[in-house]
Write a protein that holds these residues in place. Structure first.
Motif, PDB file in Angstrom:
ATOM      1  N   THR A  45     -15.857  -4.995  -3.558  1.00 45.56           N
ATOM      2  CA  THR A  45     -15.375  -5.938  -4.563  1.00 45.56           C
ATOM      3  C   THR A  45     -13.951  -6.360  -4.228  1.00 45.56           C
ATOM      4  O   THR A  45     -13.313  -5.812  -3.314  1.00 45.56           O
ATOM      5  N   GLU A  46     -13.434  -7.319  -4.990  1.00 43.04           N
ATOM      6  CA  GLU A  46     -12.044  -7.736  -4.789  1.00 43.04           C
ATOM      7  C   GLU A  46     -11.104  -6.570  -5.062  1.00 43.04           C
ATOM      8  O   GLU A  46     -10.101  -6.385  -4.362  1.00 43.04           O
ATOM      9  N   ALA A  47     -11.446  -5.749  -6.048  1.00 42.01           N
ATOM     10  CA  ALA A  47     -10.615  -4.578  -6.358  1.00 42.01           C
ATOM     11  C   ALA A  47     -10.647  -3.570  -5.212  1.00 42.01           C
ATOM     12  O   ALA A  47      -9.617  -2.956  -4.884  1.00 42.01           O
ATOM     13  N   ASP A  48     -11.805  -3.402  -4.602  1.00 39.97           N
ATOM     14  CA  ASP A  48     -11.903  -2.504  -3.442  1.00 39.97           C
ATOM     15  C   ASP A  48     -11.032  -3.017  -2.301  1.00 39.97           C
ATOM     16  O   ASP A  48     -10.330  -2.238  -1.633  1.00 39.97           O
ATOM     17  N   HIS A  49     -11.088  -4.316  -2.070  1.00 41.79           N
ATOM     18  CA  HIS A  49     -10.267  -4.913  -1.010  1.00 41.79           C
ATOM     19  C   HIS A  49      -8.783  -4.679  -1.281  1.00 41.79           C
ATOM     20  O   HIS A  49      -8.016  -4.346  -0.358  1.00 41.79           O
ATOM     21  N   GLU A  50      -8.361  -4.834  -2.535  1.00 36.53           N
ATOM     22  CA  GLU A  50      -6.959  -4.607  -2.875  1.00 36.53           C
ATOM     23  C   GLU A  50      -6.569  -3.149  -2.654  1.00 36.53           C
ATOM     24  O   GLU A  50      -5.420  -2.861  -2.269  1.00 36.53           O
ATOM     25  N   GLN A  51      -7.501  -2.227  -2.864  1.00 33.11           N
ATOM     26  CA  GLN A  51      -7.215  -0.820  -2.581  1.00 33.11           C
ATOM     27  C   GLN A  51      -7.001  -0.615  -1.079  1.00 33.11           C
ATOM     28  O   GLN A  51      -6.139   0.178  -0.674  1.00 33.11           O
ATOM     29  N   SER A  52      -7.774  -1.306  -0.270  1.00 29.64           N
ATOM     30  CA  SER A  52      -7.569  -1.214   1.180  1.00 29.64           C
ATOM     31  C   SER A  52      -6.209  -1.771   1.577  1.00 29.64           C
ATOM     32  O   SER A  52      -5.486  -1.193   2.399  1.00 29.64           O
ATOM     33  N   MET A  53      -5.830  -2.891   0.976  1.00 23.03           N
ATOM     34  CA  MET A  53      -4.524  -3.480   1.263  1.00 23.03           C
ATOM     35  C   MET A  53      -3.405  -2.540   0.837  1.00 23.03           C
ATOM     36  O   MET A  53      -2.397  -2.381   1.542  1.00 23.03           O
ATOM     37  N   ALA A  54      -3.577  -1.899  -0.314  1.00 23.37           N
ATOM     38  CA  ALA A  54      -2.554  -0.974  -0.803  1.00 23.37           C
ATOM     39  C   ALA A  54      -2.427   0.237   0.118  1.00 23.37           C
ATOM     40  O   ALA A  54      -1.313   0.712   0.393  1.00 23.37           O
ATOM     41  N   LEU A  55      -3.556   0.746   0.594  1.00 21.91           N
ATOM     42  CA  LEU A  55      -3.516   1.887   1.517  1.00 21.91           C
ATOM     43  C   LEU A  55      -2.841   1.485   2.823  1.00 21.91           C
ATOM     44  O   LEU A  55      -2.038   2.248   3.383  1.00 21.91           O
ATOM     45  N   PHE A  56      -3.140   0.297   3.308  1.00 23.53           N
ATOM     46  CA  PHE A  56      -2.506  -0.230   4.523  1.00 23.53           C
ATOM     47  C   PHE A  56      -0.989  -0.226   4.348  1.00 23.53           C
ATOM     48  O   PHE A  56      -0.246   0.243   5.233  1.00 23.53           O
ATOM     49  N   ARG A  57      -0.523  -0.736   3.224  1.00 24.94           N
ATOM     50  CA  ARG A  57       0.929  -0.799   2.988  1.00 24.94           C
ATOM     51  C   ARG A  57       1.536   0.594   2.887  1.00 24.94           C
ATOM     52  O   ARG A  57       2.682   0.810   3.280  1.00 24.94           O
ATOM     53  N   GLU A  58       0.781   1.532   2.351  1.00 22.48           N
ATOM     54  CA  GLU A  58       1.304   2.881   2.168  1.00 22.48           C
ATOM     55  C   GLU A  58       1.471   3.616   3.491  1.00 22.48           C
ATOM     56  O   GLU A  58       2.523   4.220   3.746  1.00 22.48           O
ATOM     57  N   VAL A  59       0.461   3.586   4.361  1.00 28.23           N
ATOM     58  CA  VAL A  59       0.517   4.386   5.590  1.00 28.23           C
ATOM     59  C   VAL A  59       1.122   3.615   6.750  1.00 28.23           C
ATOM     60  O   VAL A  59       1.558   4.212   7.737  1.00 28.23           O
TER      61      VAL A  59
END
Length: 416
Positions: free
Chosen positions: A290-304
């Motif tokens: 979902t769009e929310a799942d995609h945003e979680q991936s983007m957030a993880l990318f920014r974190e690590v």
């Protein structure tokens, strides 16, 4: 495994890049077919010498987009004028040459050819330490070809490594479908011991560890990080493909890890090593994302903030469970891929910008374009030295270089 079609336009340098791409694709078990209509993915290695050539490249990209399921555009025009392809009505990934082989894999494990015999390619020794994996990912067709993990003994792999080094290997690439589960077929977790033993071989060389899924690395993360810290011969580089920042999607993918385990690995390596490179993979547009799942991936990318990232748009592989799922629209996958690719360029450029002005010890690994050589620093970052013959540098040499500038995904250096 994918069927690919590749077309190359322009100069000798472009043809050389295509040969490198094809070599990597063949090593990963993919095979070339005659024409785009028979292919799972088409690769356009583009040229941009004059305006007429640009128009021809765009027209050919449109034709290939209509004739094949997935299109990858690379080469000079892709790098210099990526916006031309991105603004066109194309469902295409625009990538640097080096990123093409990983994009074709669709998140699957690498699949070497028959057997697990070592290969010496120039000064690079390729050492497959095992065949098969312990995963059952819903999108991956590789398992159908390789089966479960089959690990030769530590002693056998060490002897193969020693033979490669004695034959002239200066960079030893430890490979496998999933190096993190080496030894699991015997109930052991042998990767740290194997790496330690290989680094104990006499000689001046470097070792790069190939892809290791987080599910296998998590249980040995502390021991593995200690081995990296204790052995200068090991590149401080870990390729652990997370694939998604959403636990829901990871469950649908049937991955053996969740986000917290991936973060545990990153935290352990951060705590143990002063400088290291995290390499990871993300699949965007998985059928249940979902769009929310995609945003979680983007957030993880920014974190690590990984310094090397393979961003892959999901595509169906015949015979896999994910192929039976109702897919997302092409535009949705394109938009999510574009957003993550832009973030990738930002994060990777920042990492290489921090290198500018520093001095690094590098190993010259291979010849580059023209009179240049491609080198790797202790964290496996790529540094290109131009006018190599003037500095007497050739593959296999070690040198100290000052990093003078960067080109987003690699840096330029001058010997000091």
């Amino acid at each position: 495994m994918a069927r690919y079609h590749i077309e190359t336009y322009g100069c000798t340098s472009n043809r050389g890049e295509s040969r490198s791409i094809e070599s990597a694709l063949r090593d990963a078990g993919h095979y070339r077919v005659d024409g785009p209509k028979k292919a799972d993915v088409s690769i356009l290695n583009s040229c941009t010498v004059v305006e007429k050539t640009e128009r021809n490249m765009l027209r050919r990209a449109e034709e290939l987009d209509e004739q094949t399921a997935d299109l990858i555009v690379t080469g000079c025009m892709a790098l210099a004028q990526s916006e031309e392809f991105e603004n066109a009505d194309l469902d295409a990934q625009v990538l640097h040459w080096d990123d093409v082989p990983s994009a074709v894999t669709n998140g699957e494990c690498p699949t070497p050819g028959p057997g697990v015999e070592p290969v010496l390619d120039g000064v690079v020794g390729i050492l497959p330490i095992a065949r098969g994996c312990m995963s059952n990912c819903s999108y991956c067709i590789t398992k159908q070809a390789t089966g479960r993990i089959d690990s030769p003994s530590i002693e056998e792999n060490v002897e193969k490594a020693r033979a490669l080094i004695h034959a002239g290997a200066k960079e030893l690439r430890v490979t496998g479908q999933d190096t993190g589960v080496y030894g699991w077929d015997d109930g052991e977790r042998d990767l740290p011991e194997l790496l330690d033993r290989i680094c104990g071989i006499d000689g001046e060389f470097r070792v790069r560890v190939g892809m290791a899924n987080p599910g296998g690395v998590h249980g040995i993360r502390e021991e593995l990080a200690d081995v990296f810290a204790e052995n200068e011969k090991l590149y401080a580089f870990l390729h652990a493909p997370v694939q998604s920042g959403s636990d829901t999607v990871l469950e649908d993918m049937r991955r053996q890890h969740r986000v917290d385990k991936f973060l545990d690995i990153v935290e352990t390596f951060d705590d143990t090593l002063d400088h290291w490179t995290l390499s990871t993979d993300f699949i965007v547009g998985f059928p249940t994302e979902t769009e929310a799942d995609h945003e979680q991936s983007m957030a993880l990318f920014r974190e690590v903030r990984p310094e090397k990232v393979n961003v892959t748009r999901f595509s169906k592989r015949p015979g896999t469970d994910a192929a039976e799922m109702k897919g997302l629209g092409g535009q949705t996958k394109k938009d999510r891929s574009k957003a993550m690719s832009e973030l990738k360029r930002e994060v990777v450029a920042e990492a290489y910008e921090e290198l500018v002005g520093t001095t690094r010890e590098v190993l010259v690994v291979e010849e580059g374009t023209g009179d240049s050589v491609k080198c790797r620093d202790p964290a496996y970052r790529q540094i290109v030295v131009q006018n190599a013959s003037e500095h007497g540098l050739e593959p296999g040499d070690f040198a100290e270089v000052e990093v003078t500038s960067h080109q987003t995904v690699y840096a330029f250096g001058t010997p000091v």
